[in-house]
Motif scaffolding. Structure first.
Motif, PDB file in Angstrom:
ATOM      1  N   VAL A 463       0.855  -1.187   0.000  1.00 25.90           N
ATOM      2  CA  VAL A 463       0.000   0.000   0.000  1.00 25.90           C
ATOM      3  C   VAL A 463       0.891   1.237   0.000  1.00 25.90           C
ATOM      4  N   VAL A 464       0.619   2.169  -0.891  1.00 27.26           N
ATOM      5  CA  VAL A 464       1.487   3.333  -1.074  1.00 27.26           C
ATOM      6  C   VAL A 464       0.642   4.588  -1.251  1.00 27.26           C
ATOM      7  N   PRO A 465       1.255   5.777  -1.099  1.00 26.24           N
ATOM      8  CA  PRO A 465       0.534   7.012  -1.396  1.00 26.24           C
ATOM      9  C   PRO A 465       0.002   6.999  -2.832  1.00 26.24           C
ATOM     10  N   LYS A 466      -1.166   7.566  -3.013  1.00 23.23           N
ATOM     11  CA  LYS A 466      -1.851   7.518  -4.309  1.00 23.23           C
ATOM     12  C   LYS A 466      -1.344   8.646  -5.214  1.00 23.23           C
ATOM     13  N   MET A 467      -0.465   8.274  -6.173  1.00 23.68           N
ATOM     14  CA  MET A 467       0.154   9.279  -7.029  1.00 23.68           C
ATOM     15  C   MET A 467      -0.679   9.608  -8.262  1.00 23.68           C
ATOM     16  N   GLY A 468      -1.456   8.660  -8.736  1.00 23.59           N
ATOM     17  CA  GLY A 468      -2.260   8.928  -9.921  1.00 23.59           C
ATOM     18  C   GLY A 468      -1.404   8.991 -11.174  1.00 23.59           C
ATOM     19  N   PRO A 469      -1.714   9.921 -12.113  1.00 23.68           N
ATOM     20  CA  PRO A 469      -0.981  10.001 -13.377  1.00 23.68           C
ATOM     21  C   PRO A 469       0.524  10.169 -13.155  1.00 23.68           C
ATOM     22  N   ASN A 470       1.315   9.536 -14.004  1.00 25.28           N
ATOM     23  CA  ASN A 470       2.776   9.604 -13.964  1.00 25.28           C
ATOM     24  C   ASN A 470       3.363   8.997 -12.687  1.00 25.28           C
ATOM     25  N   GLY A 471       2.602   8.152 -12.020  1.00 24.09           N
ATOM     26  CA  GLY A 471       3.085   7.554 -10.784  1.00 24.09           C
ATOM     27  C   GLY A 471       4.363   6.755 -10.949  1.00 24.09           C
ATOM     28  N   ALA A 472       4.632   6.252 -12.156  1.00 21.81           N
ATOM     29  CA  ALA A 472       5.843   5.467 -12.403  1.00 21.81           C
ATOM     30  C   ALA A 472       7.110   6.287 -12.212  1.00 21.81           C
ATOM     31  N   PHE A 473       6.990   7.606 -12.265  1.00 19.76           N
ATOM     32  CA  PHE A 473       8.156   8.469 -12.146  1.00 19.76           C
ATOM     33  C   PHE A 473       8.371   8.980 -10.720  1.00 19.76           C
ATOM     34  N   PHE A 474       7.604   8.427  -9.787  1.00 18.21           N
ATOM     35  CA  PHE A 474       7.763   8.765  -8.375  1.00 18.21           C
ATOM     36  C   PHE A 474       8.071   7.463  -7.647  1.00 18.21           C
ATOM     37  N   VAL A 475       9.323   7.038  -7.793  1.00 18.52           N
ATOM     38  CA  VAL A 475       9.695   5.663  -7.473  1.00 18.52           C
ATOM     39  C   VAL A 475       9.949   5.417  -5.989  1.00 18.52           C
TER      40      VAL A 475
END
Length: 542
Positions: A463-475
Protein backbone atom coordinates in the motif's frame (compact mmCIF):
# COMPACT_ATOMS: atom_id res chain seq x y z
CA UNK A 1 1.33 25.19 -20.48
CA UNK A 2 1.64 22.37 -23.01
CA UNK A 3 4.43 19.92 -22.25
CA UNK A 4 6.30 20.52 -25.51
CA UNK A 5 6.21 24.25 -24.99
CA UNK A 6 7.40 23.91 -21.39
CA UNK A 7 10.33 21.71 -22.43
CA UNK A 8 11.26 24.21 -25.12
CA UNK A 9 11.33 26.99 -22.54
CA UNK A 10 13.52 24.92 -20.21
CA UNK A 11 15.95 24.25 -23.06
CA UNK A 12 15.95 27.90 -24.05
CA UNK A 13 16.68 28.91 -20.47
CA UNK A 14 19.66 26.56 -20.33
CA UNK A 15 21.03 27.91 -23.61
CA UNK A 16 20.56 31.52 -22.55
CA UNK A 17 22.50 30.87 -19.36
CA UNK A 18 25.39 29.42 -21.37
CA UNK A 19 25.33 32.18 -23.96
CA UNK A 20 25.15 34.99 -21.42
CA UNK A 21 27.99 33.44 -19.43
CA UNK A 22 30.19 33.04 -22.51
CA UNK A 23 29.54 36.64 -23.57
CA UNK A 24 30.90 37.83 -20.23
CA UNK A 25 34.20 36.17 -21.04
CA UNK A 26 35.02 38.89 -23.57
CA UNK A 27 35.62 41.31 -20.71
CA UNK A 28 37.00 38.77 -18.20
CA UNK A 29 40.59 39.41 -17.09
CA UNK A 30 43.13 37.08 -18.65
CA UNK A 31 45.05 34.80 -16.31
CA UNK A 32 48.46 33.28 -16.65
CA UNK A 33 48.88 30.11 -18.69
CA UNK A 34 50.43 27.01 -17.21
CA UNK A 35 50.94 23.43 -18.34
CA UNK A 36 49.14 22.00 -15.33
CA UNK A 37 47.32 23.05 -12.20
CA UNK A 38 48.77 22.56 -8.75
CA UNK A 39 45.25 22.20 -7.33
CA UNK A 40 41.94 21.06 -8.77
CA UNK A 41 38.71 21.66 -6.83
CA UNK A 42 35.56 20.06 -8.21
CA UNK A 43 32.26 21.21 -6.69
CA UNK A 44 29.23 19.08 -7.52
CA UNK A 45 25.70 20.23 -6.88
CA UNK A 46 23.85 16.93 -6.84
CA UNK A 47 20.62 17.41 -8.79
CA UNK A 48 21.61 20.98 -9.77
CA UNK A 49 20.38 21.48 -13.30
CA UNK A 50 20.07 24.84 -15.06
CA UNK A 51 16.61 25.14 -13.47
CA UNK A 52 18.03 24.94 -9.95
CA UNK A 53 20.70 27.53 -10.76
CA UNK A 54 17.89 29.63 -12.22
CA UNK A 55 15.95 29.38 -8.94
CA UNK A 56 18.93 30.80 -7.06
CA UNK A 57 19.41 33.58 -9.62
CA UNK A 58 15.71 34.49 -9.52
CA UNK A 59 15.81 34.67 -5.74
CA UNK A 60 19.02 36.71 -5.67
CA UNK A 61 17.89 39.23 -8.26
CA UNK A 62 14.13 39.41 -7.78
CA UNK A 63 13.12 38.52 -4.22
CA UNK A 64 12.09 41.74 -2.47
CA UNK A 65 14.06 40.75 0.64
CA UNK A 66 16.84 38.62 -0.85
CA UNK A 67 19.59 37.64 1.61
CA UNK A 68 22.16 37.39 -1.21
CA UNK A 69 24.65 40.23 -0.72
CA UNK A 70 24.37 42.85 -3.49
CA UNK A 71 22.09 40.35 -5.27
CA UNK A 72 25.20 38.82 -6.90
CA UNK A 73 25.71 35.08 -6.53
CA UNK A 74 28.94 33.11 -6.57
CA UNK A 75 27.76 31.68 -9.90
CA UNK A 76 27.68 35.21 -11.32
CA UNK A 77 31.26 35.69 -10.13
CA UNK A 78 32.69 32.47 -11.53
CA UNK A 79 30.90 33.14 -14.82
CA UNK A 80 32.46 36.62 -15.01
CA UNK A 81 35.99 35.35 -14.36
CA UNK A 82 35.90 31.98 -16.05
CA UNK A 83 34.07 29.85 -18.53
CA UNK A 84 30.68 28.17 -18.89
CA UNK A 85 29.95 24.99 -20.78
CA UNK A 86 27.16 22.46 -21.04
CA UNK A 87 27.43 18.74 -20.37
CA UNK A 88 25.35 15.69 -21.17
CA UNK A 89 25.16 13.33 -18.20
CA UNK A 90 23.84 9.96 -19.45
CA UNK A 91 25.42 6.70 -18.36
CA UNK A 92 26.36 3.99 -20.85
CA UNK A 93 23.54 3.09 -23.26
CA UNK A 94 20.78 4.80 -21.20
CA UNK A 95 19.10 8.20 -21.40
CA UNK A 96 19.07 9.14 -17.70
CA UNK A 97 21.88 8.86 -15.18
CA UNK A 98 21.98 8.18 -11.44
CA UNK A 99 24.46 9.86 -9.12
CA UNK A 100 26.79 6.85 -8.85
CA UNK A 101 27.38 6.46 -12.57
CA UNK A 102 27.52 10.21 -13.10
CA UNK A 103 30.08 10.78 -10.33
CA UNK A 104 32.11 7.86 -11.67
CA UNK A 105 32.13 9.44 -15.14
CA UNK A 106 33.24 12.79 -13.70
CA UNK A 107 35.89 11.08 -11.60
CA UNK A 108 37.33 8.73 -14.20
CA UNK A 109 36.56 10.27 -17.58
CA UNK A 110 35.11 6.93 -18.68
CA UNK A 111 31.56 5.78 -19.34
CA UNK A 112 30.01 3.84 -16.48
CA UNK A 113 26.92 1.70 -16.02
CA UNK A 114 23.87 2.65 -13.99
CA UNK A 115 24.42 2.55 -10.21
CA UNK A 116 28.06 1.43 -10.55
CA UNK A 117 30.76 2.93 -8.33
CA UNK A 118 34.23 3.60 -9.79
CA UNK A 119 33.78 1.09 -12.61
CA UNK A 120 33.78 1.49 -16.38
CA UNK A 121 30.91 0.39 -18.61
CA UNK A 122 32.30 -3.17 -18.74
CA UNK A 123 32.54 -3.44 -14.96
CA UNK A 124 36.31 -2.98 -14.61
CA UNK A 125 37.67 -0.77 -11.83
CA UNK A 126 38.54 2.62 -13.34
CA UNK A 127 41.21 4.87 -11.86
CA UNK A 128 39.78 8.18 -10.64
CA UNK A 129 41.20 11.67 -10.66
CA UNK A 130 41.59 11.35 -6.88
CA UNK A 131 43.67 8.21 -7.27
CA UNK A 132 45.74 9.80 -10.03
CA UNK A 133 46.36 12.86 -7.84
CA UNK A 134 47.50 10.55 -5.03
CA UNK A 135 50.04 8.90 -7.34
CA UNK A 136 51.37 12.37 -8.24
CA UNK A 137 52.10 13.04 -4.58
CA UNK A 138 49.19 15.40 -4.13
CA UNK A 139 46.86 15.42 -1.14
CA UNK A 140 43.24 14.39 -1.68
CA UNK A 141 39.94 15.25 -0.06
CA UNK A 142 36.22 14.52 -0.13
CA UNK A 143 33.53 16.70 1.48
CA UNK A 144 29.77 16.11 1.39
CA UNK A 145 26.67 17.19 3.28
CA UNK A 146 25.17 13.71 2.75
CA UNK A 147 27.23 10.64 3.74
CA UNK A 148 30.88 10.16 2.83
CA UNK A 149 29.95 6.72 1.43
CA UNK A 150 27.04 8.10 -0.61
CA UNK A 151 27.08 7.79 -4.40
CA UNK A 152 28.88 10.99 -5.36
CA UNK A 153 31.92 10.87 -3.04
CA UNK A 154 32.05 7.09 -3.50
CA UNK A 155 32.54 7.49 -7.25
CA UNK A 156 35.88 9.20 -6.59
CA UNK A 157 37.40 6.77 -4.07
CA UNK A 158 35.79 3.33 -4.32
CA UNK A 159 35.19 0.50 -6.79
CA UNK A 160 32.01 -1.47 -6.24
CA UNK A 161 29.30 -3.09 -8.35
CA UNK A 162 26.49 -1.08 -6.76
CA UNK A 163 26.08 2.18 -4.88
CA UNK A 164 24.18 0.44 -2.07
CA UNK A 165 27.34 -1.35 -0.89
CA UNK A 166 28.25 1.41 1.53
CA UNK A 167 29.96 -0.91 4.02
CA UNK A 168 32.36 -2.00 1.29
CA UNK A 169 32.69 1.57 -0.02
CA UNK A 170 33.87 2.73 3.42
CA UNK A 171 36.61 0.07 3.36
CA UNK A 172 37.69 1.19 -0.13
CA UNK A 173 37.88 4.82 0.97
CA UNK A 174 40.08 4.01 3.92
CA UNK A 175 42.30 1.78 1.80
CA UNK A 176 42.57 4.60 -0.73
CA UNK A 177 44.13 6.73 2.02
CA UNK A 178 42.05 9.81 1.19
CA UNK A 179 43.71 12.54 3.26
CA UNK A 180 40.60 14.45 4.31
CA UNK A 181 37.08 13.04 4.49
CA UNK A 182 34.40 15.24 6.07
CA UNK A 183 30.71 14.29 5.98
CA UNK A 184 28.14 12.09 7.70
CA UNK A 185 27.54 8.36 7.74
CA UNK A 186 29.19 7.04 10.92
CA UNK A 187 26.93 3.97 10.70
CA UNK A 188 29.07 2.31 8.01
CA UNK A 189 32.36 2.82 9.87
CA UNK A 190 31.63 1.10 13.16
CA UNK A 191 31.25 -2.64 13.94
CA UNK A 192 27.97 -4.39 14.62
CA UNK A 193 29.01 -4.72 18.28
CA UNK A 194 28.47 -0.96 18.65
CA UNK A 195 24.73 -1.68 18.81
CA UNK A 196 25.25 -3.38 22.17
CA UNK A 197 25.07 -0.55 24.69
CA UNK A 198 27.15 -2.57 27.17
CA UNK A 199 29.97 -3.42 24.78
CA UNK A 200 33.47 -2.01 25.15
CA UNK A 201 33.45 -0.74 21.58
CA UNK A 202 30.22 1.19 22.29
CA UNK A 203 31.73 2.83 25.37
CA UNK A 204 34.88 3.72 23.46
CA UNK A 205 32.85 5.31 20.66
CA UNK A 206 30.76 7.28 23.15
CA UNK A 207 33.97 8.69 24.55
CA UNK A 208 35.44 9.47 21.13
CA UNK A 209 32.32 11.14 19.79
CA UNK A 210 31.61 13.09 23.00
CA UNK A 211 27.94 12.30 22.51
CA UNK A 212 27.79 14.33 19.30
CA UNK A 213 26.70 11.54 16.96
CA UNK A 214 24.07 8.81 17.23
CA UNK A 215 25.90 5.51 17.59
CA UNK A 216 24.28 2.71 15.62
CA UNK A 217 25.95 0.40 13.13
CA UNK A 218 24.64 -0.82 9.79
CA UNK A 219 27.55 -3.22 9.34
CA UNK A 220 27.00 -6.97 9.47
CA UNK A 221 30.56 -7.67 10.62
CA UNK A 222 32.99 -6.78 13.39
CA UNK A 223 35.17 -4.51 11.23
CA UNK A 224 35.97 -1.30 13.12
CA UNK A 225 37.03 1.25 10.53
CA UNK A 226 37.32 3.97 13.16
CA UNK A 227 40.01 1.90 14.91
CA UNK A 228 41.70 1.23 11.57
CA UNK A 229 41.63 4.96 10.75
CA UNK A 230 43.35 5.71 14.05
CA UNK A 231 46.01 3.13 13.23
CA UNK A 232 46.48 4.85 9.85
CA UNK A 233 47.23 8.15 11.61
CA UNK A 234 43.92 9.89 10.93
CA UNK A 235 42.81 12.64 13.28
CA UNK A 236 39.21 11.82 14.15
CA UNK A 237 36.45 14.42 14.37
CA UNK A 238 32.82 13.90 15.34
CA UNK A 239 31.88 17.53 16.03
CA UNK A 240 32.87 20.99 14.90
CA UNK A 241 35.23 21.64 17.81
CA UNK A 242 37.13 18.41 17.12
CA UNK A 243 37.30 19.27 13.40
CA UNK A 244 38.70 22.72 14.14
CA UNK A 245 41.52 21.19 16.20
CA UNK A 246 42.31 18.32 13.82
CA UNK A 247 45.36 18.39 11.56
CA UNK A 248 47.16 16.12 9.14
CA UNK A 249 44.92 13.40 7.76
CA UNK A 250 41.36 13.91 8.99
CA UNK A 251 38.32 11.66 9.10
CA UNK A 252 35.29 13.67 10.18
CA UNK A 253 31.93 11.92 10.54
CA UNK A 254 29.40 14.33 12.03
CA UNK A 255 26.13 12.40 11.78
CA UNK A 256 24.70 8.88 11.88
CA UNK A 257 23.52 9.35 8.29
CA UNK A 258 23.25 12.65 6.43
CA UNK A 259 23.96 16.10 7.83
CA UNK A 260 20.98 18.41 8.54
CA UNK A 261 19.16 19.91 5.58
CA UNK A 262 19.95 23.52 4.66
CA UNK A 263 16.89 24.96 6.45
CA UNK A 264 18.04 23.38 9.72
CA UNK A 265 21.63 24.40 9.05
CA UNK A 266 20.59 28.00 8.49
CA UNK A 267 18.46 27.99 11.66
CA UNK A 268 21.35 26.79 13.86
CA UNK A 269 24.25 28.51 12.10
CA UNK A 270 24.77 31.08 14.85
CA UNK A 271 24.17 28.69 17.76
CA UNK A 272 27.36 28.66 19.91
CA UNK A 273 26.53 25.10 21.00
CA UNK A 274 26.26 23.77 17.44
CA UNK A 275 28.20 20.53 16.97
CA UNK A 276 27.72 19.89 13.24
CA UNK A 277 29.86 21.99 10.86
CA UNK A 278 28.33 23.58 7.78
CA UNK A 279 29.28 22.59 4.25
CA UNK A 280 31.23 25.84 3.97
CA UNK A 281 33.11 25.14 7.22
CA UNK A 282 33.98 21.59 6.17
CA UNK A 283 35.20 22.87 2.80
CA UNK A 284 37.32 25.54 4.47
CA UNK A 285 38.89 22.97 6.80
CA UNK A 286 39.63 20.63 3.92
CA UNK A 287 41.33 23.37 1.89
CA UNK A 288 43.30 24.53 4.92
CA UNK A 289 44.58 21.00 5.53
CA UNK A 290 45.19 19.95 1.94
CA UNK A 291 46.95 23.16 0.87
CA UNK A 292 49.86 22.42 3.22
CA UNK A 293 51.13 19.97 0.59
CA UNK A 294 53.66 21.76 -1.65
CA UNK A 295 52.70 19.45 -4.51
CA UNK A 296 49.07 20.54 -4.36
CA UNK A 297 45.77 18.72 -3.97
CA UNK A 298 42.54 17.42 -5.46
CA UNK A 299 39.32 18.14 -3.58
CA UNK A 300 35.74 17.16 -4.39
CA UNK A 301 32.97 19.05 -2.56
CA UNK A 302 29.39 17.82 -2.87
CA UNK A 303 26.25 19.79 -2.05
CA UNK A 304 24.19 16.64 -2.12
CA UNK A 305 20.83 17.64 -0.71
CA UNK A 306 19.79 19.79 -3.67
CA UNK A 307 19.00 16.41 -5.18
CA UNK A 308 16.95 15.25 -2.20
CA UNK A 309 14.81 18.40 -2.27
CA UNK A 310 14.32 17.83 -5.99
CA UNK A 311 13.27 14.21 -5.50
CA UNK A 312 10.58 15.34 -3.06
CA UNK A 313 9.60 18.40 -5.16
CA UNK A 314 10.29 20.65 -2.14
CA UNK A 315 10.92 24.08 -3.67
CA UNK A 316 11.52 26.01 -0.44
CA UNK A 317 14.10 23.52 0.81
CA UNK A 318 15.74 23.41 -2.62
CA UNK A 319 16.17 27.19 -2.51
CA UNK A 320 17.97 26.85 0.82
CA UNK A 321 20.14 24.06 -0.59
CA UNK A 322 21.12 26.33 -3.48
CA UNK A 323 21.99 29.09 -1.03
CA UNK A 324 24.16 26.54 0.84
CA UNK A 325 26.20 25.69 -2.27
CA UNK A 326 26.37 29.39 -3.11
CA UNK A 327 27.93 30.20 0.29
CA UNK A 328 30.41 27.36 -0.13
CA UNK A 329 31.38 28.47 -3.63
CA UNK A 330 31.81 32.04 -2.36
CA UNK A 331 34.39 30.78 0.14
CA UNK A 332 36.26 28.72 -2.47
CA UNK A 333 36.38 31.65 -4.91
CA UNK A 334 37.65 33.98 -2.18
CA UNK A 335 40.37 31.47 -1.28
CA UNK A 336 41.41 31.14 -4.93
CA UNK A 337 41.41 34.90 -5.59
CA UNK A 338 44.73 36.00 -7.08
CA UNK A 339 45.98 32.42 -7.52
CA UNK A 340 47.13 31.14 -10.91
CA UNK A 341 47.70 27.55 -9.80
CA UNK A 342 44.16 26.35 -9.16
CA UNK A 343 41.39 25.09 -11.43
CA UNK A 344 37.85 25.18 -10.03
CA UNK A 345 35.14 23.18 -11.79
CA UNK A 346 31.51 23.53 -10.67
CA UNK A 347 28.88 21.27 -12.16
CA UNK A 348 26.08 18.82 -11.35
CA UNK A 349 25.79 15.08 -11.72
CA UNK A 350 22.30 15.55 -13.22
CA UNK A 351 19.09 17.54 -12.82
CA UNK A 352 16.43 16.27 -10.43
CA UNK A 353 12.69 16.80 -10.54
CA UNK A 354 12.15 18.70 -13.77
CA UNK A 355 11.60 21.92 -11.82
CA UNK A 356 10.35 25.23 -13.20
CA UNK A 357 8.36 28.35 -12.42
CA UNK A 358 5.38 28.54 -14.75
CA UNK A 359 2.43 30.84 -15.48
CA UNK A 360 -1.07 29.60 -14.83
CA UNK A 361 -4.81 30.22 -14.98
CA UNK A 362 -4.98 30.42 -11.18
CA UNK A 363 -5.57 33.80 -9.52
CA UNK A 364 -5.33 35.96 -12.64
CA UNK A 365 -4.25 39.47 -11.56
CA UNK A 366 -6.59 42.45 -11.52
CA UNK A 367 -6.01 45.23 -14.01
CA UNK A 368 -4.07 48.34 -12.99
CA UNK A 369 -3.19 51.65 -14.54
CA UNK A 370 0.24 52.49 -15.92
CA UNK A 371 1.64 55.96 -16.58
CA UNK A 372 2.94 55.12 -20.06
CA UNK A 373 1.25 56.56 -23.14
CA UNK A 374 0.61 53.10 -24.59
CA UNK A 375 -1.78 52.43 -21.68
CA UNK A 376 -3.41 55.85 -21.66
CA UNK A 377 -6.85 54.47 -22.48
CA UNK A 378 -6.70 50.93 -21.06
CA UNK A 379 -5.61 48.93 -18.04
CA UNK A 380 -2.54 46.74 -17.82
CA UNK A 381 -4.13 43.32 -17.33
CA UNK A 382 -2.11 40.20 -18.29
CA UNK A 383 -4.23 37.23 -19.32
CA UNK A 384 -2.50 34.80 -16.95
CA UNK A 385 -0.81 34.66 -13.56
CA UNK A 386 2.90 34.98 -14.32
CA UNK A 387 4.00 34.66 -10.69
CA UNK A 388 4.56 37.50 -8.24
CA UNK A 389 8.13 38.07 -7.05
CA UNK A 390 6.91 37.90 -3.44
CA UNK A 391 6.67 34.11 -3.91
CA UNK A 392 10.46 34.00 -3.68
CA UNK A 393 10.45 35.51 -0.19
CA UNK A 394 7.74 33.08 0.93
CA UNK A 395 9.81 30.15 -0.32
CA UNK A 396 12.83 31.36 1.66
CA UNK A 397 10.71 31.77 4.79
CA UNK A 398 9.76 28.07 4.87
CA UNK A 399 10.54 26.82 8.39
CA UNK A 400 10.89 23.07 7.79
CA UNK A 401 11.62 20.74 4.89
CA UNK A 402 8.79 18.55 3.70
CA UNK A 403 10.73 15.56 5.06
CA UNK A 404 10.76 17.13 8.52
CA UNK A 405 7.08 18.08 8.24
CA UNK A 406 6.19 14.42 7.76
CA UNK A 407 8.85 12.41 9.61
CA UNK A 408 9.70 14.88 12.34
CA UNK A 409 6.29 16.36 13.05
CA UNK A 410 3.26 14.60 11.54
CA UNK A 411 4.52 11.04 12.09
CA UNK A 412 5.48 11.97 15.66
CA UNK A 413 1.79 12.46 16.50
CA UNK A 414 -0.20 9.65 18.05
CA UNK A 415 -1.83 7.49 15.37
CA UNK A 416 -5.31 8.82 16.10
CA UNK A 417 -3.98 12.37 15.68
CA UNK A 418 -2.48 11.76 12.24
CA UNK A 419 -5.46 13.36 10.54
CA UNK A 420 -5.83 15.61 7.48
CA UNK A 421 -6.74 18.50 9.79
CA UNK A 422 -3.53 18.15 11.78
CA UNK A 423 -1.42 17.78 8.64
CA UNK A 424 -2.95 20.98 7.26
CA UNK A 425 -2.20 22.74 10.52
CA UNK A 426 1.46 21.71 10.44
CA UNK A 427 1.91 22.62 6.77
CA UNK A 428 0.27 26.01 7.25
CA UNK A 429 2.47 26.74 10.25
CA UNK A 430 5.72 25.66 8.60
CA UNK A 431 5.26 27.06 5.09
CA UNK A 432 3.83 30.18 3.54
CA UNK A 433 1.53 28.18 1.28
CA UNK A 434 -1.61 27.04 3.08
CA UNK A 435 -3.55 23.89 2.27
CA UNK A 436 -7.08 22.94 3.25
CA UNK A 437 -8.17 19.82 5.09
CA UNK A 438 -9.52 18.50 1.78
CA UNK A 439 -6.11 18.96 0.17
CA UNK A 440 -4.43 17.26 3.13
CA UNK A 441 -6.75 14.31 2.61
CA UNK A 442 -5.49 13.93 -0.94
CA UNK A 443 -1.89 14.03 0.32
CA UNK A 444 -2.64 11.20 2.76
CA UNK A 445 -4.67 9.06 0.32
CA UNK A 446 -3.31 5.58 -0.41
CA UNK A 447 -3.79 2.82 -2.96
CA UNK A 448 -2.61 -0.70 -3.70
CA UNK A 449 0.88 -0.48 -5.19
CA UNK A 450 0.53 -0.52 -9.00
CA UNK A 451 4.28 -1.15 -9.34
CA UNK A 452 4.70 -3.76 -6.63
CA UNK A 453 8.05 -5.54 -6.97
CA UNK A 454 8.84 -8.09 -4.31
CA UNK A 455 12.22 -7.60 -2.64
CA UNK A 456 12.80 -4.19 -4.22
CA UNK A 457 14.27 -1.53 -1.90
CA UNK A 458 11.65 1.04 -2.89
CA UNK A 459 8.83 -0.78 -4.70
CA UNK A 460 7.94 -3.61 -2.30
CA UNK A 461 5.25 -1.91 -0.19
CA UNK A 462 1.76 -3.26 -0.88
CA UNK A 463 0.00 0.00 0.00
CA UNK A 464 1.49 3.33 -1.07
CA UNK A 465 0.53 7.01 -1.40
CA UNK A 466 -1.85 7.52 -4.31
CA UNK A 467 0.15 9.28 -7.03
CA UNK A 468 -2.26 8.93 -9.92
CA UNK A 469 -0.98 10.00 -13.38
CA UNK A 470 2.78 9.60 -13.96
CA UNK A 471 3.08 7.55 -10.78
CA UNK A 472 5.84 5.47 -12.40
CA UNK A 473 8.16 8.47 -12.15
CA UNK A 474 7.76 8.77 -8.37
CA UNK A 475 9.69 5.66 -7.47
CA UNK A 476 10.44 6.30 -3.79
CA UNK A 477 6.95 5.15 -2.95
CA UNK A 478 6.47 4.37 0.73
CA UNK A 479 5.89 7.51 2.75
CA UNK A 480 8.30 9.68 0.77
CA UNK A 481 5.72 10.30 -1.94
CA UNK A 482 3.55 12.21 0.52
CA UNK A 483 6.03 15.02 0.02
CA UNK A 484 5.50 14.99 -3.75
CA UNK A 485 1.74 15.00 -3.21
CA UNK A 486 2.08 18.01 -0.91
CA UNK A 487 4.09 19.73 -3.64
CA UNK A 488 1.21 19.21 -6.06
CA UNK A 489 -1.24 20.80 -3.64
CA UNK A 490 0.83 23.98 -3.18
CA UNK A 491 1.93 24.20 -6.81
CA UNK A 492 -0.62 26.81 -7.84
CA UNK A 493 0.30 29.10 -4.97
CA UNK A 494 4.01 28.77 -5.77
CA UNK A 495 3.64 29.06 -9.57
CA UNK A 496 5.83 25.95 -9.66
CA UNK A 497 5.67 22.81 -11.77
CA UNK A 498 7.57 19.55 -11.27
CA UNK A 499 7.66 16.82 -13.91
CA UNK A 500 9.08 13.88 -11.92
CA UNK A 501 10.28 12.53 -8.60
CA UNK A 502 13.46 11.20 -10.21
CA UNK A 503 16.20 12.56 -12.47
CA UNK A 504 15.95 14.09 -15.94
CA UNK A 505 18.34 14.05 -18.89
CA UNK A 506 18.58 17.86 -18.96
CA UNK A 507 22.18 18.87 -19.78
CA UNK A 508 23.87 20.57 -16.84
CA UNK A 509 26.04 23.65 -16.63
CA UNK A 510 29.81 23.47 -16.17
CA UNK A 511 31.44 26.54 -14.62
CA UNK A 512 35.24 26.74 -14.51
CA UNK A 513 37.84 29.19 -13.30
CA UNK A 514 41.63 29.14 -13.45
CA UNK A 515 44.44 29.53 -16.01
CA UNK A 516 42.70 30.23 -19.31
CA UNK A 517 44.45 27.52 -21.30
CA UNK A 518 43.37 24.91 -18.75
CA UNK A 519 39.73 25.98 -18.49
CA UNK A 520 39.11 26.76 -22.18
CA UNK A 521 38.26 23.09 -22.91
CA UNK A 522 35.41 23.27 -20.39
CA UNK A 523 33.51 25.89 -22.40
CA UNK A 524 32.06 23.53 -24.98
CA UNK A 525 29.10 21.17 -25.19
CA UNK A 526 30.49 18.01 -23.61
CA UNK A 527 29.66 14.72 -22.00
CA UNK A 528 30.58 14.13 -18.35
CA UNK A 529 33.31 11.73 -19.43
CA UNK A 530 34.93 14.69 -21.23
CA UNK A 531 34.54 16.91 -18.15
CA UNK A 532 36.35 14.22 -16.19
CA UNK A 533 39.08 13.85 -18.80
CA UNK A 534 39.69 17.60 -18.89
CA UNK A 535 39.89 17.81 -15.11
CA UNK A 536 42.45 14.99 -15.15
CA UNK A 537 44.39 16.77 -17.89
CA UNK A 538 44.37 19.98 -15.86
CA UNK A 539 46.27 18.10 -13.14
CA UNK A 540 48.90 17.21 -15.72
CA UNK A 541 47.86 13.58 -16.25
CA UNK A 542 47.49 12.68 -19.93
Amino acid sequence: MKIKKYRALVGAAACSLVISGCSQLQSAPDTASTDKAKNVIMIIGDGMGPQQVGLLLSYARQAPNSVIENRVTAFDKIASNGRIGLSMTNANQVLVVDSAASATQLATGQYSGSEMIGADKDGYAAESILEKAKKMGKSTGLVSDTRITHATPAGFAAHQSHRSLENEIAVDMLNNDVDVMLSGGLRYWIPKEANDKQSDVRKELEQLTEGSVRIKSKRKDSVNLIKEAQQSNYSLAFNKAQMDKADGKILGLFAYSALPDAIKENRTKNDPNRTIPTLKEMSAKAIESLSSNDKGFFLMIEAGQIDWAGHYNDTGTMLHEMIRINETLEYVLDWAKGRDDTVIVVTADHETGGFGFSYSANNIPQGRGLPGDVFKEQMFKPGFNFGDESILDKLYEQKSSYADIFYGQFDALEKDQQTPANLAKIVNDQTGFDITEEQASRVLATEENPYLTEGHNYLSSKVVPKMGPNGAFFVYQTDDNRQNLLAREVAEGQNVVWSTGTHTSTPVLVFSQGPQNLIAPFSNIMHHTEVGQRAIEALGEK
